[in-house]
Design an enzyme around this catalytic site. Structure first.
Site, PDB file in Angstrom:
ATOM      1  N   ARG A 167      -1.694  -9.588   7.125  1.00 18.03           N
ATOM      2  CA  ARG A 167      -1.394 -10.952   6.693  1.00 18.03           C
ATOM      3  C   ARG A 167       0.119 -11.157   6.640  1.00 18.03           C
ATOM      4  NH1 ARG A 167      -3.762 -13.914   1.277  1.00 18.03           N
ATOM      5  NH2 ARG A 167      -2.718 -12.189   0.175  1.00 18.03           N
ATOM      6  N   ASP A 451      -1.649 -11.313  -7.939  1.00 14.78           N
ATOM      7  CA  ASP A 451      -0.627 -11.485  -6.914  1.00 14.78           C
ATOM      8  C   ASP A 451       0.022 -12.847  -7.098  1.00 14.78           C
ATOM      9  OD1 ASP A 451      -2.329 -13.372  -5.796  1.00 14.78           O
ATOM     10  OD2 ASP A 451      -2.862 -12.157  -4.056  1.00 14.78           O
TER      11      ASP A 451
END
Length: 537
Positions: A167, A451
């Protein structure tokens, strides 16, 4: 007539980190520069289009499926066939690309590892370069190591390793350490370009390929840009067209109205869509932050995936994916098992089981976990539904009929904001930002792996509650003064717990100040990582 001057490569403006010359070769700097010249102008235009669309949402307080793309939604088309390495995605583990996580994730027993240069990684120069090195070292089986405590880390046999889906950063983030003609290169093009150039052929030789997760996508036009990047990169490197496979995170409210269109734009390179919970809620708050009381979200932990508007989003995703032959990947189980508290552990694991059972039962083909101990839990849920089949794309979910208004039915929730929810938002936001400023993107906070999406929803809810004048369960109105009072109490508690020396060694005051800034400023900051990046060493 003289020949045109050759294009200048990207310029490196950073203190040297170990082995960076292996990554930043002349070819790599030329490739990144060419990506920048070709695609950054369009990136810039698309970011401007985001602002225009947000202004339109502020004016109308609604969204709808696009009338101009009805032919795509109604058309009979499918995405490219799935490569063998991505057929079975029943459990995917997520995490940053540091050396220890790379080994642990590949060894975890999950079918896929989302190797994250985005929300689980603070983009220090060391992390950007180190992540690229660690992935290539893993593919070349040169990553075994022993840590400072004497614990050995070694890869299992190749056939037991997770397939990597990398990603890159979102379109909005720049990489200030690489510039072309004085402009920073978008972080997305840096992460993608370096990884693709270094590993595309190597992965093909291993029987896999360059696979990507695309974050923060807000429209099918942004997906179209990614598709053009893929076509160009494959041509540049002499890789067959259609080698790339991309899974798009439907983690913005606008993208939820364009799932068909996003898959269509990427159809030669698409492999699926993913339901990203926290960023989706963050996007909903961001876009409808001034839409009045009916868009006010309660405490984030009270917004479960069984909420009607979240069910509409996930069921539409499954139906869309399976109609088009793509994988539908479910959301994150962020719980971190705690072996020292078996009773609390079992309660949390039961919630994970229930969540994964629901996803498998709804038709998802796989789901995310944040910790290796959760891999067998999620696998059991999907094994019970899939058996020996790699996926359940044959479940077309034609019973699903989601209307445009269903995706915005936030006021269907009975839960309301609480003082404890406000305090939790302050606590989690401060703790996450402090760790991020020290270069950590995946952080254990109160038993959950958090996150950047967590910090985004936390500070966005504070902003929304203040500006909507929300009244809490205690009868208190959420004001800037109340937020500052709670934040000051929390900062003092952190100082007392850590001790003066440890507190001073951290980035606590900066984190506290930044959280208040992005939570209380009159002008809402689009992404907290933009001002945070300016503070990053």
């Amino acid at each position: 007539m003289s020949a045109p001057a050759p294009s200048q490569p990207a310029r490196v403006d950073a203190e040297h980190v170990a082995r960076q010359e292996e990554v930043l070769t002349d070819e790599a700097l030329a490739f990144v520069a060419e990506l920048h010249r070709r695609f950054t102008p369009r990136r810039d235009a698309l970011l401007a289009a985001r602002e225009e669309r947000r202004a339109e949402i502020a004016r109308t307080t609604t969204l709808d499926f696009l009338p101009e793309t009805a032919h795509v939604r109604e058309g009979d088309w499918r995405v490219a066939d799935c490569p063998a390495a991505l057929q079975d995605r029943r459990v995917e583990i997520t995490g940053p690309t540091d050396r220890r996580m790379t080994v642990n994730a590949l060894n975890s027993g999950a079918r896929v590892w989302l190797a994250d240069f985005e929300d689980a990684s603070a983009p220090t120069w060391e992390n950007v370069i180190g992540g690229q090195l660690n992935l290539t070292d893993a593919y070349e089986r040169r990553i075994d190591f022993t840590d400072e405590r004497g614990k050995a880390y070694a890869l299992r046999p190749a056939e037991e390793l997770a397939t990597v889906v990398m990603r890159p950063r979102g379109w909005h983030l720049d990489e200030r350490h690489l510039t072309v003609e004085g402009r920073p290169v978008p972080g997305a093009l840096v992460d993608f370009g370096l990884y693709f150039l270094r590993n595309a052929q190597r992965l093909l030789d291993l029987g896999k390929g360059p696979y990507f997760y695309l974050p923060k996508t807000e429209s099918h036009l942004e997906a179209r840009l990614w598709n053009e990047v893929f076509v160009f990169a494959q041509d540049w490197c002499g890789i067959p067209h259609g080698t790339v496979r991309a899974t798009v995170l439907i983690e913005t409210i606008t993208a939820a109205y364009e799932m068909d269109e996003i898959l269509y734009e990427l159809r030669d390179h698409a492999s699926g869509l993913n339901a990203g919970r926290w960023d989706y809620l963050f996007s909903l708050v961001k876009n409808f932050r001034d839409g009045g009381e009916r868009f006010v979200l309660p405490d984030r932990n009270a917004v479960t995936m069984t909420a009607p508007f979240m069910r509409a989003y996930t069921e539409l995703l499954v139906r869309t994916c399976h109609k088009r032959g793509a994988h539908a990947i479910g959301g994150m189980a962020a719980f971190i098992p705690n072996r020292r508290d078996p009773e609390a552990n079992e309660k949390a694991l039961e919630k994970v089981r229930s969540d994964k059972d629901r996803e498998a039962g709804d038709g998802f083909d796989g789901s995310w976990v944040a910790h290796p101990d959760l891999v067998p839990v999620a696998q059991t849920s999907f094994d019970a539904v899939l058996g020996d089949r790699p996926h359940q794309k044959d479940r077309l979910r034609e019973d699903v009929d989601v209307k445009a208004a269903d995706l915005l039915a936030v006021d269907s929730l009975e839960a309301r904001p609480t003082r404890e929810g406000l305090r939790n938002a302050v606590q989690v936001g401060t703790r996450y930002i402090e760790a991020w400023l020290r270069g950590l993107g995946a952080v254990a906070i109160f038993g959950l792996m958090e996150d950047a999406a967590t910090a985004e929803i936390s500070r966005s809810q504070i902003w929304q509650w203040v500006n909507a004048g929300v009244v809490l369960d205690t009868g208190e109105r959420v004001t800037p003064e109340l937020v500052r009072e709670i934040a000051a109490e929390d900062l003092a508690a952190i100082r007392d717990e850590a001790g003066e020396e440890a507190f001073a060694a951290g980035r606590w005051q900066q984190a506290h100040d930044l959280l208040l800034r992005v939570s209380l400023d009159e002008d809402y900051t689009a992404f907290l990582t933009l001002p945070a990046y300016e503070l990053l060493d």
